[in-house]
Design a protein around this motif. Structure first.
Motif, short mmCIF file in Angstrom:
data_model
loop_
_atom_site.label_atom_id
_atom_site.label_comp_id
_atom_site.label_asym_id
_atom_site.label_seq_id
_atom_site.Cartn_x
_atom_site.Cartn_y
_atom_site.Cartn_z
N ASP A 123 0.61 -1.19 -0.15
CA ASP A 123 -0.23 -0.32 -0.08
C ASP A 123 0.74 1.00 0.16
O ASP A 123 1.52 1.38 1.23
N SER A 133 -4.13 -10.17 -1.83
CA SER A 133 -3.37 -9.57 -1.55
C SER A 133 -3.69 -8.06 -1.63
O SER A 133 -4.23 -7.06 -1.46
N GLY A 189 -7.48 -7.74 -0.46
CA GLY A 189 -7.58 -6.94 1.09
C GLY A 189 -7.40 -8.33 1.90
O GLY A 189 -7.58 -7.89 2.67
N GLN A 202 -10.89 -2.89 1.58
CA GLN A 202 -10.20 -3.88 3.12
C GLN A 202 -10.99 -4.23 4.40
O GLN A 202 -10.85 -4.32 5.64
#
Length: 778
Positions: free
Chosen positions: A535, A708, A711, A771
């Protein structure tokens, strides 16, 4: 490698040297320390405390005169932390053995003289009346196991043994007094770990707990990977122990053949052995610890509670050796052996700290931490979901105070088996720091990253010639090298962040003011990425590295130039890039197709790379890239230079040395493991079966990259690949559907069955977006 201090001391002509520097040319004053001080003529010795006091006296009388405090062989058990404050010394002071390296131990523990008596089931007991708590027991200098369930298993992947029923009501009922016990568990998404102290039992049989603050991304404990320790009823295996504070009794089950009557018994006592404490105005200067073993410090996992900006980390600002407000201090040639927390912590203001030639292993926390103070950060935020407010924000570049490590170095260190207790840890950790050099270290057998950079503040780091492998062994979604960049410009809501960076692109470099350099390293991660820029990570130059297995990932961020790298058995993973990211990926060798996720915009240059075949070139940008066998010189021995005639040379790749990774000291080379080299394999396309759901394209979560990018804490859900305009639900491409109505969605089959079950009924959805779980209504 040049000594970084030599450049400072000898930069001026001789006639300009100060009287202090001239005085330093005199021989150092020797002070001899012994475990049994003696005034014997010819070789008098003193205690450590007396030697420190005498050094102070000499340097008051002769300012600038160097002093060497030399230890006779032995183990020095400290009653209290050796605290060295600013201004106490007035010249160089070196702490070192009088004889060979490795003959002196500074211990944070206490030796016990015990009278053991048999108890039952092979367990012995002894009375222990001490005024402090201890987390570690050492028998004959070997760390023992605090009573636990499940029992210690050296082959188990997580925590040396975990069990879902560790907290089951049935097991809790077997514990008479669990107060003081501990729970250790992975984070639900495997992003580090948690630790809890048991404080009591509720009426319904569940536990009362204190803790859980050790991770900065709160999601709760993993359902499977957890264990309990310090519970008397769980003392049932060899090498386990339990201390009953109420009765002041130590219980221990020795291994077969152990003679307890002659055994050396040590318990941990201090959290820090040495603390150098000053500040920017009055720093501690010119102290060296050389060739000393540090051992027996207490665990600090229940003190690990300070969040580090918006990374996943929380820290304990301490270690076996703590440098806090120092200049030109050195830790060199030392061994850090089975300590309970961090080995070396460089905290707040520090300049030119040097940790070199050390053997750091079996630490409860991290190996080496360089961590500044949040008061140096402009517009600091501390939790992932906190959003910056641009109106009124301090938008000036760089730090606002000097309270951070700058121009410090970790050089030629062997770091392995760290994070034995704390899973949110690293071999080398960098946060709120500038111009840190991490060079020629060998790092392996760690639960998370080998090297971690927590945010963009303030860059200038040089990560070079390191050998980092066997990483991310107990956690997930991470890399051998990992970084984040959740700085002032970064928002948890991607849509808001897109608008922000479009309006204020210059803000990206106000924290990440200097370029981080990764060069000439060798990385391997079998449970994530070899290089993972997560990020917001921005302003990186990554070149001439070998990625042995996990590939290279660039998630959302700006100004990353990646060139001249060798990526084996994997490829380049661009994830959810911004428009005008100015990213560059060129002159690299990849061994399979790129693995893009959520890419609408490519960077400035994605071209001039080498692929295994034409079919692997899957982007609209690689118009000048080459395809074919790269013709590695000797992959079986780790030489991935290419031979004349290689298509990589046509694409602009340049050979770089393949024999300079890792430690350089002969003794550390002899100790270090060798990085496992991959057997090169043909690339295979990952399954990507796409289904139709009400006109949208949807698929299962199949890869670590997809997990990924979204998230996600696990692989559950149905991933929306494409959503048509005017779709019946206000969902977005990249959302993951977790629930339809009352029905959970673990995969695409569940989604289609739920749609059939509800037919044309209007039911709410739950999706994973930014996320977090989001409720969606028709």
């Amino acid at each position: 490698m040049k000594n970084i201090f030599a450049c400072i001391v000898y930069a001026a002509p001789l006639f300009l040297l100060s009287p202090v520097l001239v005085a330093q040319k005199k021989p150092a004053i020797p002070l001899l320390v012994s475990t049994h001080p003696s005034a014997t003529a010819g070789k008098p010795s003193m205690s450590l405390q007396a030697a420190v006091a005498q050094a102070h006296v000499y340097q008051q009388q002769q300012p600038g005169r160097s002093v060497e405090i030399r230890f006779q062989p032995g183990t020095y058990f400290l009653d209290s932390t050796l605290l060295l404050t600013a201004g106490y010394f007035n010249g160089n002071v070196t702490f070192r053995p009088a004889g060979k390296p490795g003959t002196v131990t500074l211990s944070g523990g206490k030796p016990l003289q015990l009278r053991w008596a048999p108890w039952k089931n092979g367990i012995y007991k002894a009375s222990v009346n001490i005024p402090f708590e201890f987390s570690h027991l050492y028998i004959n200098n070997t760390q023992q196991v605090r009573a636990r369930y499940p029992n210690y298993d050296s082959s188990a992947k997580h925590y040396n043994g975990t069990a879902a029923d560790a907290l089951s009501p049935a097991r809790i009922k077997t514990w008479q007094h669990p107060e003081g016990g501990y729970i250790h568990a992975l984070h639900r998404a495997e992003w580090g770990g948690y630790h809890y102290r048991i404080t009591g039992v509720n009426a319904d049989g569940t536990l009362q707990l204190e803790g859980g603050y050790q991770n900065n991304r709160q999601m709760g404990m993993h359902e499977q990977h957890r264990f309990v320790e310090n519970i008397f009823e769980e003392l049932d295996a060899e090498k386990e122990w339990f201390y009953d504070k109420a009765t002041q009794t130590l219980y221990y089950k020795p291994a077969a053949g152990t003679n307890l009557q002659t055994a050396m018994v040590v318990v941990s006592r201090l959290s820090e052995t040495v603390v150098m404490k000053g500040d920017a105005a009055h720093p501690v200067k010119d102290i060296t610890f050389k060739d000393i073993r540090f051992a027996h410090t207490n665990a600090t996992f229940m003190d690990t509670r300070e969040p580090l900006l918006r990374s996943d980390w929380a820290i304990y600002r301490g270690g076996t050796v703590l440098l806090d407000g120092t200049e030109n201090c050195v830790i060199t040639g030392c061994e850090f052996d089975h300590n309970g927390g961090n080995a070396v912590f460089v905290s707040n203001y520090n300049r030119h700290a040097n940790i070199s030639h050390c053997n750091i292993h079996d630490a409860g926390g991290s190996g080496i931490c360089f961590t500044g103070n949040p008061d140096a950060v402009r517009a600091a935020l501390f939790e992932y979901n906190q959003s910056p407010v641009f109106a009124g924000m301090d938008t000036a570049a760089g730090p606002q105070s000097p309270n951070y490590p700058d121009s410090c170095m970790a050089y030629d260190n062997l770091i392995y088996r760290t994070g034995r207790i704390e899973k949110q840890s690293a071999g080398v950790q960098i946060s709120m720091a500038m111009d840190i050099t991490v060079s020629h270290n060998t790092i392996y057998d760690v639960p998370r990253a080998g090297i971690n950079v927590s945010e963009g503040t303030w860059g200038g780091h040089v990560i070079e010639y390191n050998d980092v492998f066997n990483t991310v062994l107990e956690t997930g979604d991470h890399g051998a090298f990992n970084s984040w960049g959740r700085d002032r410009w970064w928002y948890p809501d991607r849509q808001v962040m897109d608008s922000m960076v479009a309006l204020h692109p210059w803000l990206v470099k106000q924290d990440a003011v200097k370029t981080n350099i990764l060069r000439n390293n060798r990385f391997r991660c079998d449970h994530g990425w070899d290089i993972d820029l997560d990020d917001g990570s921005s302003n990186y130059h990554i070149y001439s590295n070998v990625c042995l297995n996990g590939g290279l990932k660039l998630r959302e961020g700006f100004f990353r130039t990646v060139e001249n790298n060798v990526i084996l058995n994997n490829s380049f993973h661009p994830h959810v890039w911004f428009e005008n990211s100015h990213d560059i990926f060129r002159h690299n060798i990849v061994t399979s197709s790129y693995k893009p996720i959520g890419i609408k915009y490519w960077g400035d240059i994605i071209d001039y790379n080498t692929f295994p075949d034409v079919a692997a070139i899957n982007t609209p940008t690689d118009k000048h890239s080459q395809a074919g066998n790269p013709l590695f010189v000797s992959p079986a021995t780790g030489n991935y230079q290419v031979k004349p005639g290689s298509p990589a040379l046509k694409a602009g790749f340049k050979n770089f040395p393949m024999n300079q990774f890792g430690v350089v000291s002969a003794n550390l080379k002899a100790l270090a493991k060798k990085a496992p080299l991959p057997v090169l394999k043909a690339a295979t396309a990952a399954s990507s079966n796409i289904s139709n759901w009400l006109g949208a394209q949807v698929k299962n979560i199949e890869t670590l990259g997809e997990r990924s990018a979204a998230g996600l804490p696990d692989n559950k859900g149905a991933f929306l690949v494409a959503v048509p305009e005017n779709f019946r639900y206000p969902v977005k491409t990249g959302d993951v559907i977790l629930q339809v109505g009352e029905r959970n969605v673990n995969n695409v089959d569940d989604l289609l069955k739920a749609s059939t079950f509800y037919a044309n009924k209007k039911v709410p959805l739950v999706v994973f977006r930014n996320q977090q779980r989001v409720n969606i209504n028709q």
